[in-house]
Design a protein around this motif. Sequence first.
Motif, PDB file in Angstrom:
ATOM      1  N   MET A   1      29.553  99.446  30.796  1.00 56.60           N
ATOM      2  CA  MET A   1      30.647  98.740  30.151  1.00 56.60           C
ATOM      3  C   MET A   1      31.234  97.690  31.092  1.00 56.60           C
ATOM      4  O   MET A   1      31.364  96.537  30.720  1.00 56.60           O
ATOM      5  N   ILE A   2      31.588  98.091  32.301  1.00 58.79           N
ATOM      6  CA  ILE A   2      32.193  97.157  33.267  1.00 58.79           C
ATOM      7  C   ILE A   2      31.176  96.096  33.675  1.00 58.79           C
ATOM      8  O   ILE A   2      31.510  94.913  33.752  1.00 58.79           O
ATOM      9  N   LEU A   3      29.950  96.515  33.930  1.00 61.86           N
ATOM     10  CA  LEU A   3      28.911  95.563  34.332  1.00 61.86           C
ATOM     11  C   LEU A   3      28.650  94.557  33.217  1.00 61.86           C
ATOM     12  O   LEU A   3      28.528  93.364  33.469  1.00 61.86           O
ATOM     13  N   SER A   4      28.604  95.039  31.995  1.00 69.47           N
ATOM     14  CA  SER A   4      28.404  94.150  30.847  1.00 69.47           C
ATOM     15  C   SER A   4      29.559  93.159  30.716  1.00 69.47           C
ATOM     16  O   SER A   4      29.342  91.970  30.467  1.00 69.47           O
ATOM     17  N   LEU A   5      30.781  93.629  30.904  1.00 69.91           N
ATOM     18  CA  LEU A   5      31.959  92.765  30.863  1.00 69.91           C
ATOM     19  C   LEU A   5      31.869  91.677  31.927  1.00 69.91           C
ATOM     20  O   LEU A   5      32.111  90.501  31.650  1.00 69.91           O
ATOM     21  N   LEU A   6      31.493  92.051  33.133  1.00 73.65           N
ATOM     22  CA  LEU A   6      31.402  91.082  34.219  1.00 73.65           C
ATOM     23  C   LEU A   6      30.285  90.069  33.984  1.00 73.65           C
ATOM     24  O   LEU A   6      30.468  88.870  34.219  1.00 73.65           O
ATOM     25  N   VAL A   7      29.147  90.534  33.537  1.00 70.54           N
ATOM     26  CA  VAL A   7      28.033  89.620  33.263  1.00 70.54           C
ATOM     27  C   VAL A   7      28.408  88.633  32.161  1.00 70.54           C
ATOM     28  O   VAL A   7      28.190  87.422  32.294  1.00 70.54           O
ATOM     29  N   ASP A   8      28.989  89.137  31.078  1.00 73.55           N
ATOM     30  CA  ASP A   8      29.409  88.261  29.986  1.00 73.55           C
ATOM     31  C   ASP A   8      30.462  87.262  30.454  1.00 73.55           C
ATOM     32  O   ASP A   8      30.388  86.070  30.138  1.00 73.55           O
ATOM     33  N   SER A   9      31.426  87.726  31.223  1.00 73.40           N
ATOM     34  CA  SER A   9      32.500  86.857  31.696  1.00 73.40           C
ATOM     35  C   SER A   9      31.983  85.798  32.667  1.00 73.40           C
ATOM     36  O   SER A   9      32.374  84.629  32.592  1.00 73.40           O
ATOM     37  N   PHE A  10      31.111  86.195  33.585  1.00 72.25           N
ATOM     38  CA  PHE A  10      30.558  85.234  34.530  1.00 72.25           C
ATOM     39  C   PHE A  10      29.694  84.202  33.815  1.00 72.25           C
ATOM     40  O   PHE A  10      29.772  83.004  34.116  1.00 72.25           O
ATOM     41  N   THR A  11      28.896  84.649  32.872  1.00 72.67           N
ATOM     42  CA  THR A  11      28.062  83.726  32.113  1.00 72.67           C
ATOM     43  C   THR A  11      28.924  82.707  31.381  1.00 72.67           C
ATOM     44  O   THR A  11      28.680  81.499  31.460  1.00 72.67           O
ATOM     45  N   CYS A  12      29.931  83.198  30.689  1.00 73.35           N
ATOM     46  CA  CYS A  12      30.834  82.303  29.966  1.00 73.35           C
ATOM     47  C   CYS A  12      31.540  81.345  30.917  1.00 73.35           C
ATOM     48  O   CYS A  12      31.648  80.152  30.643  1.00 73.35           O
ATOM     49  N   SER A  13      32.004  81.863  32.031  1.00 72.56           N
ATOM     50  CA  SER A  13      32.748  81.032  32.974  1.00 72.56           C
ATOM     51  C   SER A  13      31.918  79.885  33.516  1.00 72.56           C
ATOM     52  O   SER A  13      32.388  78.754  33.602  1.00 72.56           O
ATOM     53  N   PHE A  14      30.673  80.154  33.877  1.00 79.05           N
ATOM     54  CA  PHE A  14      29.826  79.081  34.395  1.00 79.05           C
ATOM     55  C   PHE A  14      29.522  78.045  33.318  1.00 79.05           C
ATOM     56  O   PHE A  14      29.505  76.841  33.591  1.00 79.05           O
ATOM     57  N   ILE A  15      29.316  78.487  32.102  1.00 84.55           N
ATOM     58  CA  ILE A  15      29.099  77.547  30.996  1.00 84.55           C
ATOM     59  C   ILE A  15      30.362  76.727  30.753  1.00 84.55           C
ATOM     60  O   ILE A  15      30.301  75.503  30.583  1.00 84.55           O
ATOM     61  N   PHE A  16      31.516  77.382  30.759  1.00 93.41           N
ATOM     62  CA  PHE A  16      32.772  76.685  30.502  1.00 93.41           C
ATOM     63  C   PHE A  16      33.118  75.699  31.612  1.00 93.41           C
ATOM     64  O   PHE A  16      33.649  74.620  31.347  1.00 93.41           O
ATOM     65  N   VAL A  17      32.843  76.057  32.858  1.00 97.39           N
ATOM     66  CA  VAL A  17      33.090  75.119  33.964  1.00 97.39           C
ATOM     67  C   VAL A  17      32.208  73.884  33.785  1.00 97.39           C
ATOM     68  O   VAL A  17      32.664  72.750  33.978  1.00 97.39           O
ATOM     69  N   PHE A  18      30.968  74.095  33.411  1.00 89.33           N
ATOM     70  CA  PHE A  18      30.078  72.964  33.153  1.00 89.33           C
ATOM     71  C   PHE A  18      30.648  72.064  32.058  1.00 89.33           C
ATOM     72  O   PHE A  18      30.693  70.842  32.199  1.00 89.33           O
ATOM     73  N   ILE A  19      31.091  72.664  30.966  1.00 87.73           N
ATOM     74  CA  ILE A  19      31.677  71.896  29.869  1.00 87.73           C
ATOM     75  C   ILE A  19      32.903  71.131  30.348  1.00 87.73           C
ATOM     76  O   ILE A  19      33.056  69.932  30.050  1.00 87.73           O
ATOM     77  N   LEU A  20      33.779  71.781  31.085  1.00 89.22           N
ATOM     78  CA  LEU A  20      34.993  71.125  31.576  1.00 89.22           C
ATOM     79  C   LEU A  20      34.677  69.962  32.512  1.00 89.22           C
ATOM     80  O   LEU A  20      35.306  68.900  32.428  1.00 89.22           O
ATOM     81  N   VAL A  21      33.720  70.146  33.400  1.00 88.07           N
ATOM     82  CA  VAL A  21      33.363  69.074  34.335  1.00 88.07           C
ATOM     83  C   VAL A  21      32.781  67.884  33.577  1.00 88.07           C
ATOM     84  O   VAL A  21      33.180  66.740  33.802  1.00 88.07           O
ATOM     85  N   VAL A  22      31.858  68.146  32.670  1.00 89.34           N
ATOM     86  CA  VAL A  22      31.242  67.057  31.915  1.00 89.34           C
ATOM     87  C   VAL A  22      32.279  66.358  31.048  1.00 89.34           C
ATOM     88  O   VAL A  22      32.334  65.130  30.981  1.00 89.34           O
ATOM     89  N   TRP A  23      33.142  67.107  30.399  1.00 85.73           N
ATOM     90  CA  TRP A  23      34.122  66.531  29.488  1.00 85.73           C
ATOM     91  C   TRP A  23      35.243  65.796  30.233  1.00 85.73           C
ATOM     92  O   TRP A  23      35.593  64.674  29.882  1.00 85.73           O
ATOM     93  N   ASN A  24      35.812  66.426  31.253  1.00 82.98           N
ATOM     94  CA  ASN A  24      36.991  65.863  31.914  1.00 82.98           C
ATOM     95  C   ASN A  24      36.694  64.919  33.069  1.00 82.98           C
ATOM     96  O   ASN A  24      37.510  64.050  33.367  1.00 82.98           O
TER      97      ASN A  24
END
Length: 117
Positions: free
Chosen positions: A1-24
């Motif tokens: 459960m915790i490992l899945s939460l961390l993997v999902d969160s890290f995956t999302c975070s790296f994708i979101f940082v990419f989106i923010l950098v490209v957009w902003n």
Amino acid sequence: MILSLLVDSFTCSFIFVFILVVWNDTNAIVEYGRLFGLKFCGYKTQEEIGIKFVDFLEIRYGDNFLIRLITCPICLTVWLCLAAAIYYENYLVFFVSFYLTMTLYFAFKKLLKWSDD
């Protein structure tokens, strides 16, 4: 459960940082949009004096609520993380990915600023 939460969160975070950098921090949306034939009315003169597209949107359409949401990195991150939490059906993904995304994004911006100096 915790490992899945961390993997999902890290995956999302790296994708979101990419989106923010490209957009902003780039004009990639405009450049690729023009490549595919899109017109950006009124932006050409602003672009020539060095105004980024996100700043142009905020100046020109600043009274529009949706424009204010997508031009604010924190607001955009909240909505991206909310979408991720709904997708993963785990509200903890929202909190972990939000703080991780904000930390990584602003650290990246600081590194960019530091590298320019």
